[in-house]
Design a protein around this motif. Structure first.
Motif, PDB file in Angstrom:
ATOM      1  N   LEU A 125     -17.242  30.232 -19.427  1.00 43.43           N
ATOM      2  CA  LEU A 125     -15.998  29.505 -19.246  1.00 43.43           C
ATOM      3  C   LEU A 125     -16.181  28.461 -18.157  1.00 43.43           C
ATOM      4  CD1 LEU A 125     -13.547  32.517 -19.369  1.00 43.43           C
ATOM      5  CD2 LEU A 125     -14.253  31.037 -21.237  1.00 43.43           C
ATOM      6  N   VAL A 126     -15.195  27.608 -17.994  1.00 47.55           N
ATOM      7  CA  VAL A 126     -15.275  26.574 -16.975  1.00 47.55           C
ATOM      8  C   VAL A 126     -15.320  27.233 -15.605  1.00 47.55           C
ATOM      9  CG1 VAL A 126     -14.105  24.613 -15.927  1.00 47.55           C
ATOM     10  CG2 VAL A 126     -14.056  24.932 -18.407  1.00 47.55           C
ATOM     11  N   SER A 127     -16.319  26.910 -14.811  1.00 46.85           N
ATOM     12  CA  SER A 127     -16.493  27.519 -13.501  1.00 46.85           C
ATOM     13  C   SER A 127     -16.394  26.451 -12.421  1.00 46.85           C
ATOM     14  CB  SER A 127     -17.850  28.219 -13.420  1.00 46.85           C
ATOM     15  OG  SER A 127     -18.011  28.854 -12.185  1.00 46.85           O
ATOM     16  N   PHE A 128     -16.024  26.896 -11.239  1.00 41.82           N
ATOM     17  CA  PHE A 128     -15.822  25.978 -10.130  1.00 41.82           C
ATOM     18  C   PHE A 128     -17.138  25.346  -9.691  1.00 41.82           C
ATOM     19  CE2 PHE A 128     -15.872  25.391  -5.495  1.00 41.82           C
ATOM     20  CZ  PHE A 128     -14.912  24.406  -5.383  1.00 41.82           C
ATOM     21  N   LYS A 129     -17.108  24.041  -9.474  1.00 41.76           N
ATOM     22  CA  LYS A 129     -18.260  23.325  -8.944  1.00 41.76           C
ATOM     23  C   LYS A 129     -17.890  22.761  -7.586  1.00 41.76           C
ATOM     24  CE  LYS A 129     -21.465  19.514  -9.850  1.00 41.76           C
ATOM     25  NZ  LYS A 129     -21.854  18.438 -10.790  1.00 41.76           N
ATOM     26  N   GLU A 130     -18.648  23.158  -6.571  1.00 47.51           N
ATOM     27  CA  GLU A 130     -18.328  22.752  -5.213  1.00 47.51           C
ATOM     28  C   GLU A 130     -18.599  21.265  -5.027  1.00 47.51           C
ATOM     29  OE1 GLU A 130     -18.812  24.650  -0.765  1.00 47.51           O
ATOM     30  OE2 GLU A 130     -20.285  25.123  -2.308  1.00 47.51           O
ATOM     31  N   GLU A 131     -17.620  20.556  -4.479  1.00 42.93           N
ATOM     32  CA  GLU A 131     -17.749  19.108  -4.304  1.00 42.93           C
ATOM     33  C   GLU A 131     -18.538  18.759  -3.039  1.00 42.93           C
ATOM     34  OE1 GLU A 131     -13.606  19.986  -6.036  1.00 42.93           O
ATOM     35  OE2 GLU A 131     -14.855  20.718  -4.373  1.00 42.93           O
ATOM     36  N   SER A 132     -19.052  17.533  -3.037  1.00 43.12           N
ATOM     37  CA  SER A 132     -19.782  17.035  -1.870  1.00 43.12           C
ATOM     38  C   SER A 132     -18.802  16.590  -0.788  1.00 43.12           C
ATOM     39  CB  SER A 132     -20.667  15.854  -2.267  1.00 43.12           C
ATOM     40  OG  SER A 132     -21.215  15.217  -1.118  1.00 43.12           O
ATOM     41  N   ASN A 133     -19.204  16.775   0.474  1.00 45.35           N
ATOM     42  CA  ASN A 133     -18.409  16.310   1.599  1.00 45.35           C
ATOM     43  C   ASN A 133     -18.952  15.014   2.200  1.00 45.35           C
ATOM     44  OD1 ASN A 133     -16.444  18.408   1.701  1.00 45.35           O
ATOM     45  ND2 ASN A 133     -17.980  19.776   2.568  1.00 45.35           N
ATOM     46  N   VAL A 134     -19.997  14.478   1.592  1.00 49.09           N
ATOM     47  CA  VAL A 134     -20.550  13.202   2.051  1.00 49.09           C
ATOM     48  C   VAL A 134     -19.628  12.082   1.581  1.00 49.09           C
ATOM     49  CG1 VAL A 134     -22.542  11.658   1.968  1.00 49.09           C
ATOM     50  CG2 VAL A 134     -22.881  14.146   1.961  1.00 49.09           C
ATOM     51  N   VAL A 135     -19.191  11.246   2.506  1.00 52.63           N
ATOM     52  CA  VAL A 135     -18.191  10.219   2.191  1.00 52.63           C
ATOM     53  C   VAL A 135     -18.669   9.308   1.064  1.00 52.63           C
ATOM     54  CG1 VAL A 135     -16.912   8.242   3.109  1.00 52.63           C
ATOM     55  CG2 VAL A 135     -17.225  10.293   4.511  1.00 52.63           C
ATOM     56  N   SER A 136     -19.949   8.960   1.072  1.00 55.10           N
ATOM     57  CA  SER A 136     -20.466   8.050   0.041  1.00 55.10           C
ATOM     58  C   SER A 136     -20.439   8.675  -1.353  1.00 55.10           C
ATOM     59  CB  SER A 136     -21.903   7.618   0.389  1.00 55.10           C
ATOM     60  OG  SER A 136     -22.749   8.748   0.485  1.00 55.10           O
ATOM     61  N   ASP A 137     -20.354   9.997  -1.420  1.00 56.15           N
ATOM     62  CA  ASP A 137     -20.303  10.675  -2.724  1.00 56.15           C
ATOM     63  C   ASP A 137     -18.883  10.784  -3.274  1.00 56.15           C
ATOM     64  OD1 ASP A 137     -23.015  11.032  -2.610  1.00 56.15           O
ATOM     65  OD2 ASP A 137     -22.907  13.077  -1.810  1.00 56.15           O
ATOM     66  N   LEU A 138     -17.892  10.480  -2.460  1.00 54.57           N
ATOM     67  CA  LEU A 138     -16.504  10.602  -2.893  1.00 54.57           C
ATOM     68  C   LEU A 138     -16.134   9.458  -3.830  1.00 54.57           C
ATOM     69  CD1 LEU A 138     -14.813  11.457   0.550  1.00 54.57           C
ATOM     70  CD2 LEU A 138     -15.585  13.059  -1.210  1.00 54.57           C
ATOM     71  N   SER A 139     -15.141   9.684  -4.660  1.00 51.87           N
ATOM     72  CA  SER A 139     -14.633   8.611  -5.511  1.00 51.87           C
ATOM     73  C   SER A 139     -13.828   7.626  -4.653  1.00 51.87           C
ATOM     74  CB  SER A 139     -13.741   9.194  -6.609  1.00 51.87           C
ATOM     75  OG  SER A 139     -12.565   9.754  -6.055  1.00 51.87           O
ATOM     76  N   ASP A 140     -13.526   6.476  -5.200  1.00 62.05           N
ATOM     77  CA  ASP A 140     -12.766   5.467  -4.450  1.00 62.05           C
ATOM     78  C   ASP A 140     -11.402   6.009  -4.028  1.00 62.05           C
ATOM     79  OD1 ASP A 140     -14.849   3.725  -4.775  1.00 62.05           O
ATOM     80  OD2 ASP A 140     -13.981   2.698  -6.516  1.00 62.05           O
ATOM     81  N   ILE A 141     -10.752   6.723  -4.933  1.00 57.98           N
ATOM     82  CA  ILE A 141      -9.432   7.279  -4.614  1.00 57.98           C
ATOM     83  C   ILE A 141      -9.537   8.307  -3.496  1.00 57.98           C
ATOM     84  CG2 ILE A 141      -7.527   8.650  -5.536  1.00 57.98           C
ATOM     85  CD1 ILE A 141      -7.993   7.353  -8.245  1.00 57.98           C
ATOM     86  N   GLU A 142     -10.569   9.134  -3.551  1.00 57.43           N
ATOM     87  CA  GLU A 142     -10.750  10.167  -2.521  1.00 57.43           C
ATOM     88  C   GLU A 142     -11.063   9.538  -1.170  1.00 57.43           C
ATOM     89  OE1 GLU A 142     -12.430  13.740  -5.444  1.00 57.43           O
ATOM     90  OE2 GLU A 142     -13.828  12.443  -4.349  1.00 57.43           O
ATOM     91  N   ARG A 143     -11.900   8.501  -1.160  1.00 60.73           N
ATOM     92  CA  ARG A 143     -12.209   7.821   0.112  1.00 60.73           C
ATOM     93  C   ARG A 143     -10.959   7.167   0.698  1.00 60.73           C
ATOM     94  NH1 ARG A 143     -17.183   6.361  -2.280  1.00 60.73           N
ATOM     95  NH2 ARG A 143     -16.309   4.370  -2.982  1.00 60.73           N
ATOM     96  N   LYS A 144     -10.172   6.553  -0.162  1.00 59.14           N
ATOM     97  CA  LYS A 144      -8.938   5.924   0.313  1.00 59.14           C
ATOM     98  C   LYS A 144      -7.984   6.961   0.893  1.00 59.14           C
ATOM     99  CE  LYS A 144      -5.064   3.039  -1.240  1.00 59.14           C
ATOM    100  NZ  LYS A 144      -4.420   2.379  -2.405  1.00 59.14           N
ATOM    101  N   SER A 145      -7.866   8.098   0.217  1.00 60.00           N
ATOM    102  CA  SER A 145      -6.994   9.164   0.713  1.00 60.00           C
ATOM    103  C   SER A 145      -7.483   9.689   2.055  1.00 60.00           C
ATOM    104  CB  SER A 145      -6.939  10.315  -0.297  1.00 60.00           C
ATOM    105  OG  SER A 145      -6.388   9.887  -1.526  1.00 60.00           O
ATOM    106  N   LEU A 146      -8.798   9.824   2.200  1.00 54.04           N
ATOM    107  CA  LEU A 146      -9.353  10.299   3.469  1.00 54.04           C
ATOM    108  C   LEU A 146      -9.052   9.320   4.597  1.00 54.04           C
ATOM    109  CD1 LEU A 146     -11.059  12.275   5.113  1.00 54.04           C
ATOM    110  CD2 LEU A 146     -13.113  11.060   4.323  1.00 54.04           C
ATOM    111  N   GLU A 147      -9.205   8.023   4.334  1.00 57.25           N
ATOM    112  CA  GLU A 147      -8.928   7.026   5.365  1.00 57.25           C
ATOM    113  C   GLU A 147      -7.448   7.015   5.747  1.00 57.25           C
ATOM    114  OE1 GLU A 147     -10.999   5.241   7.172  1.00 57.25           O
ATOM    115  OE2 GLU A 147     -12.593   6.354   6.149  1.00 57.25           O
ATOM    116  N   GLU A 148      -6.583   7.153   4.757  1.00 63.03           N
ATOM    117  CA  GLU A 148      -5.146   7.181   5.046  1.00 63.03           C
ATOM    118  C   GLU A 148      -4.787   8.410   5.886  1.00 63.03           C
ATOM    119  OE1 GLU A 148      -3.075   7.011   1.361  1.00 63.03           O
ATOM    120  OE2 GLU A 148      -3.617   4.924   0.932  1.00 63.03           O
TER     121      GLU A 148
END
Length: 581
Positions: A125-148
């Protein structure tokens, strides 16, 4: 919105319902383990993704440099009934040293057709995949949210919004009201004395009374507050969460990302969650709690041991310990004791979290194992209260600290228990869950944690820290071999030099026969029986350890005879010591 609970559930955390969405956790149960009505459940196959750990996980493969011997390991499967061999099966074995060479060759006898049916593998079944915490690996939306979010946090630090709610203004207003009330009581007396005198006489209040009224005027007071406040907020405040100062370095980004992910990258929601967490930590006096001595009565209930295959530290929660009535009453019998247990568990979590690596490329999550063997049922009212209290607290203040939740020795009633509380969990949280019945528990653990890292009580080779000075540690890798039903598996360790060979071996659940012998290369020499064939039962010692002094070239044969209709998991490792002069 609820977010993921961390390793802190007071009672058994919830198992998934029988009917699962594609993102539900995987479950593994055997028919013989879990009686009807619950259907056999399945387990997820894919482990948690990537990671490096601080402190780093012990590196395996380091061998004694004193030995210059070469060893090869060969595994042979012999059918109990016929000598005719089928195609070979090869098992890879970790090279033990520059002087030790291993080969595993499985030779099976196919005189008779296999009567044992291969069991169908669990559905993935679909299993959790741990995301990267490196800023350059984040999507544009995620980077924008982090900066805000960082901007909101910086503004809050500059204006001291994270400080304990400032009482100054309210206290002053309270003083003003009190002083005005006192003045109002004095004023009628003055007016009364004026009416008794000649009405044409002008009565002027004393200068002191006028000055007193001026002092308690709300407008004047607000001006004084306005003048004082800028001085208090002249420099940004410093706030830490889990020992990490906010906005001081890139570790702060990892902390903020945990809150963002817990709130689906909704910046305002994540900011409110951070403020609430900081306030709760102050109220709960977390920084003081970390250094308190709360005793060691519960050290067998929750403990850290080893690392998973991705480098996450592993936390074990052993709920069966609460079958001890004395311990149960001491822990849950009243509100005061439940609060003490909660404080102890929070302290354990805080201490464990502060050992994690919060750098963007590090490991800042844990792998959690929940042992439900002999766990108290959901009928325990005190346990339910403690569970509810802990679950809410942990979801709100410890987001995104679990890489994977593995439930082992799952009883049948747990499915129903999970069904009741699973609606309060997010799909993200439930995607981290894996469940296994008693007969599948060790096999499930080995998918995520290597055998040398798993404690012996859960099917592995790792012993508790003691004064016994064991020959092997979690740094010494082990080899896994599946012994098929009604077959023999022979491990051959070929020795090219005089030495001392040390090995340890176990079969999960045993129910097999084990023997060991030395076969010299010389044709005129006799085979030496090291261990006579002995039947090993589930109550036998979990791990067999032995050694042999090799004075002539030859090979060691370790033989496992599996007469049952079930597959067995064989674990072994060895090392070579040179002979002393």
């Amino acid at each position: 919105m609820a977010q993921e609970s961390t390793p802190l559930l007071v009672s058994p955390p919830p198992p998934p319902s029988l009917e699962q969405a594609p993102t539900s956790p995987a479950i593994v149960k055997d028919k013989e383990d879990l009686p009807p009505p619950p259907e056999p459940v399945e387990e997820a196959e894919s482990p948690a993704e990537k990671g490096a750990i601080l402190p780093p996980p012990p590196e395996g493969g380091q061998k004694d440099s004193r030995s210059s011997s070469l060893a090869a390991v060969m595994g042979k499967e012999e059918s109990v009934s016929s000598p005719k061999p089928p195609p070979e099966e090869k098992n890879e074995v970790t090279e033990k040293s520059a002087a030790a060479k291993e080969e595993v060759v499985a030779v099976a006898d196919s005189g008779k057709e296999k009567q044992v049916e291969e069991r169908k593998g669990p559905q993935t079944l679909v299993s959790f995949k741990e995301e990267s915490n490196v800023v350059s690996d984040l999507s544009d939306i995620e980077r924008k949210s982090l900066e805000e979010l960082k901007q909101l946090v910086q503004e809050a630090l500059n204006t001291h919004q994270f400080s304990t709610a400032p009482p100054k203004k309210e206290e002053r207003q309270s003083v003003i009201v009190t002083q005005e009330a006192q003045t109002a009581q004095e004023t009628p007396k003055t007016e009364a004395s004026a009416s008794e005198s000649d009405v044409s006489t002008e009565i002027k209040p004393p200068a002191e009374t006028q000055e007193s009224k001026v002092e308690v005027t709300p407008e004047k007071e607000s001006q004084e507050v306005a003048k004082e406040e800028p001085k208090v907020a002249s420099s940004p405040e410093e706030v830490t969460i889990w020992g990490i100062p906010l906005l001081k370095d890139d570790r702060s980004d990892v902390v903020l990302l945990k809150f963002l992910r817990a709130r689906d990258f909704k910046v305002r929601d994540a900011f409110v969650m951070i403020k609430n967490t900081i306030q709760w930590r102050r109220d709960f006096k977390i920084d003081e709690l970390v250094d308190e001595d709360l005793g060691d009565d519960l050290e067998k209930v929750v403990f850290m041991h080893g690392y998973d295959r991705e480098g996450h530290p592993v936390c074990y929660n052993v709920y069966g310990e609460f079958q001890n009535k004395e311990l149960y009453q001491k822990t849950f019998s009243d509100e005061e004791k439940r609060l003490k247990f909660l404080r102890w568990r929070i302290q354990f979590l805080e201490r464990s979290i502060r050992k994690l690596d919060f750098s963007p490329s590090g490991i800042s999550t844990v792998f959690q194992v929940n042992d439900l063997k002999n766990s108290p049922g959901p009928g325990k009212r005190e346990l339910r209260l403690a569970t509810k209290q802990a679950l809410l607290l942990l979801q709100d203040n410890y987001p995104e600290f679990v890489a994977k939740q593995v439930f082992i020795n799952v009883p049948w009633w747990y499915v129903a228990f999970y069904t009741m509380i699973s609606p309060f969990m997010t799909q993200r949280t439930k995607s981290k869950f894996v469940f296994a019945g008693p007969s599948k528990s060790a096999e499930t653990l080995f998918k995520y944690v290597s055998p040398e890292q798993v404690p012996t009580q859960y099917g592995g080779l790792s012993v508790d820290f003691c004064d016994c000075d064991p020959e092997f540690t979690i740094a010494d890798p082990a080899t896994e071999i599946t012994v098929k039903p009604a077959t023999k598996q022979t491990v051959e360790i070929i020795l090219y030099e005089k030495c001392i060979l040390v090995w340890e071996l176990r079969v999960v659940g045993w129910e097999v026969s084990y023997s060991a012998e030395f076969v010299p290369d010389s044709k005129d020499a006799y085979t030496i029986i090291i261990t006579k064939p002995a039947k090993m039962t589930p109550t036998s010692e979990p791990v067999v350890s032995s050694s042999f002094k090799v004075v002539e070239l030859g090979k060691i044969l370790l033989t496992i005879d599996n007469p049952t209709s079930k597959k067995k998991k064989l674990l072994y490792r060895f090392k070579i010591d040179s002979l002393s002069d």
